[in-house]
Design a protein around this motif. Structure first.
Motif, short mmCIF file in Angstrom:
data_model
loop_
_atom_site.label_atom_id
_atom_site.label_comp_id
_atom_site.label_asym_id
_atom_site.label_seq_id
_atom_site.Cartn_x
_atom_site.Cartn_y
_atom_site.Cartn_z
N SER A 127 13.09 5.08 77.50
CA SER A 127 13.04 4.87 76.05
C SER A 127 11.62 4.89 75.51
O SER A 127 11.42 5.03 74.30
CB SER A 127 13.73 3.56 75.68
OG SER A 127 12.96 2.44 76.13
N VAL A 128 10.59 4.73 76.37
CA VAL A 128 9.20 4.71 75.90
C VAL A 128 8.64 6.12 75.75
O VAL A 128 7.53 6.29 75.23
CB VAL A 128 8.30 3.90 76.84
CG1 VAL A 128 8.86 2.51 77.06
CG2 VAL A 128 8.09 4.62 78.18
N ILE A 129 9.36 7.15 76.19
CA ILE A 129 8.84 8.51 76.14
C ILE A 129 8.73 8.97 74.70
O ILE A 129 9.69 8.91 73.92
CB ILE A 129 9.73 9.47 76.95
CG1 ILE A 129 9.65 9.11 78.44
CG2 ILE A 129 9.34 10.93 76.71
CD1 ILE A 129 10.57 9.94 79.33
N ASN A 130 7.54 9.43 74.32
CA ASN A 130 7.29 9.92 72.96
C ASN A 130 7.44 11.43 72.85
O ASN A 130 7.57 11.95 71.73
CB ASN A 130 5.88 9.53 72.51
CG ASN A 130 5.78 8.06 72.16
OD1 ASN A 130 6.52 7.56 71.32
ND2 ASN A 130 4.88 7.35 72.82
N ALA A 131 7.39 12.13 73.94
CA ALA A 131 7.42 13.59 73.91
C ALA A 131 8.77 14.11 73.44
O ALA A 131 9.83 13.62 73.88
CB ALA A 131 7.12 14.14 75.30
N ARG A 132 8.73 15.12 72.57
CA ARG A 132 9.95 15.89 72.33
C ARG A 132 10.33 16.53 73.65
O ARG A 132 9.48 17.13 74.32
CB ARG A 132 9.71 16.98 71.28
CG ARG A 132 9.41 16.47 69.89
CD ARG A 132 9.33 17.61 68.89
NE ARG A 132 8.29 18.58 69.23
CZ ARG A 132 8.52 19.81 69.66
NH1 ARG A 132 9.76 20.26 69.81
NH2 ARG A 132 7.51 20.62 69.94
N THR A 133 11.59 16.43 74.04
CA THR A 133 11.97 16.82 75.40
C THR A 133 13.18 17.74 75.38
O THR A 133 14.20 17.42 74.77
CB THR A 133 12.28 15.57 76.25
OG1 THR A 133 11.14 14.71 76.26
CG2 THR A 133 12.62 15.96 77.68
N LEU A 134 13.05 18.87 76.07
CA LEU A 134 14.18 19.78 76.29
C LEU A 134 14.60 19.63 77.75
O LEU A 134 13.81 19.85 78.67
CB LEU A 134 13.78 21.23 76.00
CG LEU A 134 14.85 22.28 76.32
CD1 LEU A 134 16.11 22.08 75.46
CD2 LEU A 134 14.29 23.69 76.11
N ILE A 135 15.85 19.25 77.95
CA ILE A 135 16.42 19.05 79.29
C ILE A 135 17.28 20.26 79.62
O ILE A 135 18.24 20.56 78.92
CB ILE A 135 17.25 17.76 79.32
CG1 ILE A 135 16.36 16.56 78.98
CG2 ILE A 135 17.93 17.57 80.68
CD1 ILE A 135 17.12 15.40 78.38
N VAL A 136 16.91 20.97 80.69
CA VAL A 136 17.59 22.21 81.09
C VAL A 136 18.25 21.97 82.45
O VAL A 136 17.58 21.52 83.39
CB VAL A 136 16.60 23.39 81.18
CG1 VAL A 136 17.34 24.69 81.50
CG2 VAL A 136 15.78 23.53 79.90
#
Length: 261
Positions: free
Chosen positions: A195-204
């Motif tokens: 939950s602390v991740i700030n990065a926009r993230t694409l999960i493939v």
């Protein structure tokens, strides 16, 4: 983890930086916003070569060999994704790169998860290909039983192409891969951790991944605040090398900064 692509070498522009006890090898291509590329277990930065031309059009690429892989040294007998993350973060400090985007394949994606939780403001956007929060039983069974002789021919070819120090390096990598089967600390992310991740993230992720079942990328998607999920039908572990899959184009669109309102 293991990927199955061993492309031919490009013209070398590699450099080595001393990071902790590791001589870490990296190559740079293109110009623009920095984009870090991390390969999977048993591979090297050359696993990214099929995508470099497209990705370098708008990015300064930093293509790293993880500790013990490719040209990078590893004076220890253990590989962990957490330590790899700390080493890569120090490499970025040496290069004067304080904010960037990143993409990681399998173990590279797991390394990025550690980076994005250790230094949450450093990574603006990231693409995780076939990564995991933890090693389920099916993955541990594969890792525990892995040997070079049992690997399919194309995976053996990949190891040989990427291990620059020959058979001794391959033996060390496989021993480290086996050891990860009994490591319950390295990859052990909770929903709170993510939950602390700030990065926009694409999960493939492929829906037929033999290591990490589809419930894992769905859990990542639900836990990382600003994330998107791309499930590839009939995709196995690291399904992005299929020429029918528009991976580079999709990743580039995702990494572009959002348009201002």
């Amino acid at each position: 983890m293991i990927i199955n692509y061993a492309p031919k070498l490009k013209t070398g522009n590699g450099r080595t930086a001393e990071v902790n006890t590791v001589d870490m090898y990296y190559e740079e291509y293109g110009s623009g916003r920095p984009l870090l590329l991390l390969h999977g277990f048993g591979g090297s930065g050359q696993n990214w070569y099929p995508f470099l031309d497209a990705l370098a059009e708008r990015h300064r690429l930093i293509v790293v060999d993880l500790p013990g892989h490719g040209h990078s040294s590893d004076p220890t007998s253990e590989f962990t994704h957490r330590q790899a993350a700390l080493d890569v973060l120090l490499l970025l400090e040496k290069l004067g790169i304080h904010q960037l985007s990143a993409m990681g394949i399998s173990s590279g994606g797991m390394t990025l998860l550690h980076m994005a939780t250790i230094a949450s403001m450093r990574i603006e956007a990231m693409v995780l290909v076939s990564a995991t929060t933890h090693f389920p039983v099916q993955a541990r069974d594969i890792m525990r039983e892995a040997s070079f002789a049992r690997m399919p021919q194309h995976v053996q070819d990949m190891y040989r192409a990427c291990a620059k120090r020959g058979d001794a390096q391959i033996r060390q990598l496989i021993a480290q891969f086996n050891a990860l089967a009994d490591n319950f600390d390295d990859m052990n992310f909770t929903e709170e951790d993510l939950s602390v991740i700030n990065a926009r993230t694409l999960i493939v992720h492929g829906d037929r991944d033999s290591f990490f079942p589809i419930e894992i990328p769905v859990s990542l998607y639900r836990s990382i605040p600003d994330s998107q999920l791309w499930i590839i039908p009939n995709g196995e572990h690291v399904p992005v090398y299929d020429p029918m899959i528009p991976f580079a184009a999709t990743a580039m669109r995702f990494l572009d900064p959002p348009a201002c309102a």
